[in-house]
Design a protein around this motif. Sequence first.
Motif, short mmCIF file in Angstrom:
data_model
loop_
_atom_site.label_atom_id
_atom_site.label_comp_id
_atom_site.label_asym_id
_atom_site.label_seq_id
_atom_site.Cartn_x
_atom_site.Cartn_y
_atom_site.Cartn_z
N THR A 1 0.87 -1.24 0.12
CA THR A 1 0.01 -0.03 -0.15
C THR A 1 1.09 1.22 -0.09
O THR A 1 1.73 1.29 0.77
CB THR A 1 -1.06 0.02 1.18
N GLY A 2 0.38 2.30 -0.67
CA GLY A 2 1.16 3.42 -0.66
C GLY A 2 1.11 4.00 -2.28
O GLY A 2 0.19 4.03 -2.89
N VAL A 3 2.32 4.63 -2.69
CA VAL A 3 1.95 5.37 -3.98
C VAL A 3 1.92 4.44 -5.21
O VAL A 3 2.59 3.37 -5.21
CB VAL A 3 3.16 6.32 -3.96
N ILE A 4 1.31 4.88 -6.16
CA ILE A 4 1.13 4.07 -7.43
C ILE A 4 2.37 4.37 -8.36
O ILE A 4 2.37 5.69 -8.48
CB ILE A 4 -0.16 4.09 -7.99
N GLY A 5 2.82 3.38 -9.08
CA GLY A 5 3.71 3.70 -10.13
C GLY A 5 5.14 3.58 -10.09
O GLY A 5 6.09 4.15 -10.77
N TYR A 6 5.42 2.87 -8.67
CA TYR A 6 6.90 2.98 -8.41
C TYR A 6 7.20 1.77 -8.32
O TYR A 6 6.36 0.84 -7.68
CB TYR A 6 7.33 3.68 -6.95
N ARG A 7 8.40 1.01 -8.62
CA ARG A 7 8.87 -0.34 -8.27
C ARG A 7 9.03 -0.59 -6.91
O ARG A 7 9.48 0.30 -6.00
CB ARG A 7 10.02 -0.75 -8.97
N LEU A 8 8.94 -1.67 -6.35
CA LEU A 8 9.32 -2.02 -4.91
C LEU A 8 10.65 -2.10 -4.76
O LEU A 8 11.56 -2.54 -5.72
CB LEU A 8 8.70 -3.39 -4.70
N ASP A 9 11.18 -1.52 -3.75
CA ASP A 9 12.72 -1.80 -3.65
C ASP A 9 13.07 -3.22 -2.92
O ASP A 9 13.03 -3.05 -1.68
CB ASP A 9 13.28 -0.33 -2.62
#
Lengths: 398, 398
Positions: free
Chosen positions: A111-119
Motif C-alpha cells: 500500500t502506498g504510492v502507485i507507479g513505483y517499483r518495490l525496492d
Amino acid sequence: MAKTGVTAALGFRAAGVACGLKKNGEKDLALVVSDVPATCAGIFTKNVVKGHSLKWSQKMISRGTARAVAINSGCANACVGEAGDRDAHEMAKLVSRLVQCEAEDVLLGSTGVIGYRLDLGKIAAGLEEAFRALSTDGGNEAARAIMTTDTFPKEAVRVYEHGGHTITIGGMAKGSGMIHPNMATMISVITTDACISREMLDRALRDAADMSFNRISIDGDTSVCDKVLILANGLAGNPVIDGEGPAYDAFVKALKEVSVELAKMLARDGEGATKLIEINVKHAPDRETAHLILNAIAKSPLVKTAIFGSDANWGRIMTAAGYSGANFDPGKVDILLGNVLVCKNGCAVPFDEEEAYKVLQTSEVVITLDLNQGTVDDRIWTCDLTYDYVRINGSYRS
Amino acid sequence: MAKTGVTAALGFRAAGVACGLKKNGEKDLALVVSDVPATCAGIFTKNVVKGHSLKWSQKMISRGTARAVAINSGCANACVGEAGDRDAHEMAKLVSRLVQCEAEDVLLGSTGVIGYRLDLGKIAAGLEEAFRALSTDGGNEAARAIMTTDTFPKEAVRVYEHGGHTITIGGMAKGSGMIHPNMATMISVITTDACISREMLDRALRDAADMSFNRISIDGDTSVCDKVLILANGLAGNPVIDGEGPAYDAFVKALKEVSVELAKMLARDGEGATKLIEINVKHAPDRETAHLILNAIAKSPLVKTAIFGSDANWGRIMTAAGYSGANFDPGKVDILLGNVLVCKNGCAVPFDEEEAYKVLQTSEVVITLDLNQGTVDDRIWTCDLTYDYVRINGSYRS
C-alpha cells in the motif's frame, strides 16, 4: 506488551519494522506468521486496476492454506507492468526462505504510492529483521507497520467459549482516506485459532465484511491494493466447523464484532476526520434502496463538510437521498440528527437548534433517515470532511 | 451598461434587486421578461426530491410559452410541504399582475437553503422594485441576483447571421458547489430572439445541455432546485425553425457555444476552486465507458485535492478509472497531464516532474486518458478541492 490484534490467537507471531520505504523512517514492513499451515480466505478490491502484490495474493488464496502474510506500506506495487508481478513473486520467495515454506504459502500486501517499483533490497533486509523480531506480542508493531496516513494503529480482539473450547479472533487494519464499500484503500489481516473448513471460513468472512468493511465510506474512492485476509490455524483444538450450526454462528458473531470494531476505527480515522458519522436508513422498501441512499449520503462532500461545521443542514441529507438513484417517496421521510427530529414526512419541522448543535458537536454523530416505507434497516459509517483532508491529500506523494 | 446575458437578445428586459432574503443584503431576486410571449423549453433536476418552485416551472413549461422568469436566491423553497406549492403559485401570481399575463406564463426558480418558507412579503416588494427596474441593460444585474456562493456573475452571448437575419442567444447561470451532471445546484436562463418551434427548441436545448451543463461536476451532489430554461421570442424575424437543416444547425451550434461557456464558468467557480480541470477520455470502446470513467475521475476527492496541491499523482486518476464501474483494459491506458505523458500502457513512465508541476500550476489543467480501445471521445469539466471548499460548506446556513 499485550497479546493484541493478529497475535492474540494461539500460534501466531508478528513483527513490524522500518526498512526504508517510507521517507520519514517510520515502520513500513509487517510480517505475520502462523506456526502451522492455516486455512485462509480473502476478499479483494473490485477495482479493475489491481496492484501486483494484490494479484499475487488473490491467486494464492485459492490454494486454501497459507503460512505467512507480508505487507509493506510506502509503495503500492501497482501500475509498473510485469516487473511488478515478478517483484511480488520475489517478495514471496524472500519470506518463504525465512519461514521455510513454499512461496505460494505467502500472502502479500502493498500500500502506498502507485507507479513505483518495490525496492526489493530494502524489503529483503527488512524481512530478515522482521523474521528475527517475530513475537507473540508483535501484533501492535505489525499494525503500525501497515499504516499509511492512519493516525493510530487499529486492532481488535474477541475471545469466546464454545463447547468447552476457547477461541480467539484478532485483527489489524489500515485505512484512512479512500475507504469505501467494496474494499477501498484498506488492508485488514485477521487471525484466529479456530478450526474451520475453507468453505465455512470464506463464507464467514464474506458475511462479516458485508456488515463491516463494506459499510464504511470515507471519500468514495476505492483503491487498487486493498483486501481483507483471514488465517485460521486450528490450534484452539475445537472440532472442525464444517457446516452451519451453533459453532459456526458463534464464530461468525465474534468475527463480525472484530470486523465492525476495525471498520469503525477506519471510518473514525478517515483522513483529517474529527468525527465518526453513523448513517442509518430505517424502514426501506428493500436492501437496494437502503444501500443507494446510505452510499449517496456517506459520499456527499456537502453533508460531510456540514457535519464538520456542526451545521444542522439536513436539506443536504435529503438532497443526497434524492439523487442517490433510489426510488422512494420523499414525502414519507423523517430525518433525525441524534434524537433530534428535524424533518417529518419530508417537511421541515421546528427544532431546537442548540440541541442539534450539541449532537453535531459530539465525536460520534448518528444520522437517521426513517423512510417509513418498508422493513429493511441498514447503516454505514463515514467521517466528516475537513481542512486537514485537503492538506493531507494535496501533498501525499511529497 | 452593455447588453449582456439574458438581455442581449431583442425584446428581453431584466432586473436584479435585493429584497432581503439574503441576510447580507446582497441582490437576491431576478426578473426576466419578454416583450411578447416566448416559446419555452426546460430541463429539470433528476433528484427525486424536488423544490416547490421547480415543480411549478416543470408543470408550466409543458404549456410551451412563457412571458417571464422570476428567480430568488437565499431560499430554496424546498421540503416545506404543500405550503411551498402555494407559495410558488403566489409568487407566479405576483409576477403575472405586474407583467399583465397569466400566472401560468411565469416560470420560477428558487435556490438557497432547504426547509424554510419563502417570505412572500419580501418577494412581493422585491418584484415590484424589479419590475420598475426592468431594462434591456439589466442582464448583469439579474445574473448577480441569482448567485448563491458564486464569486462572479456568469453570462455568455453569441450573435450569428443566418439567411440575412441576425440572431442573438444570451444566457446567465448560477452554480458553485454541488454542480454535477444532470442539472445539479445550477440554474441557467437562456434567451434568444430566434423564431423556432417548441419541438426544435426543446431538442436544441437537450443537445446543448448534454455537451455542457451535463458535463460539469464540482462535488458530485445534485440538488433539488436546478434547471435550465430557454425562452425564444421570435423577434429576430427569421423564418421559423421547425425542422432539421442549416438554420437549425446554426442555432444549435451557437446555443452549444453559449452553454459550454456558461458551464465552464460554473466549473471554474466551484466552491473554493482555484483551477478549472478538463478531463478528456479518448478512444473509449463506447459512450457508457467514457461516461463512467469521466464521472469517477471528476468526482474523486483524491484527484481533486492532488490537483489543488499540484501533485502529479496520476495513480489516483488510474484508480478512479478503475473503480468507475467501466469495463476496460487498464493495460492499454495512457495518461497525460497537459502534454506530459506520465503513464503508458497502464505503466509508469519516467517524466519530467518539473514540467508536470508547471502544467498543474496553471489555472486550467487538462487531463487526458487515452484508453486506446475504441473510437469514442468525451470530456468533462470540474475544479480542484481546496481548503476554501471546506470553509464555505462547513457553515453555509450561518
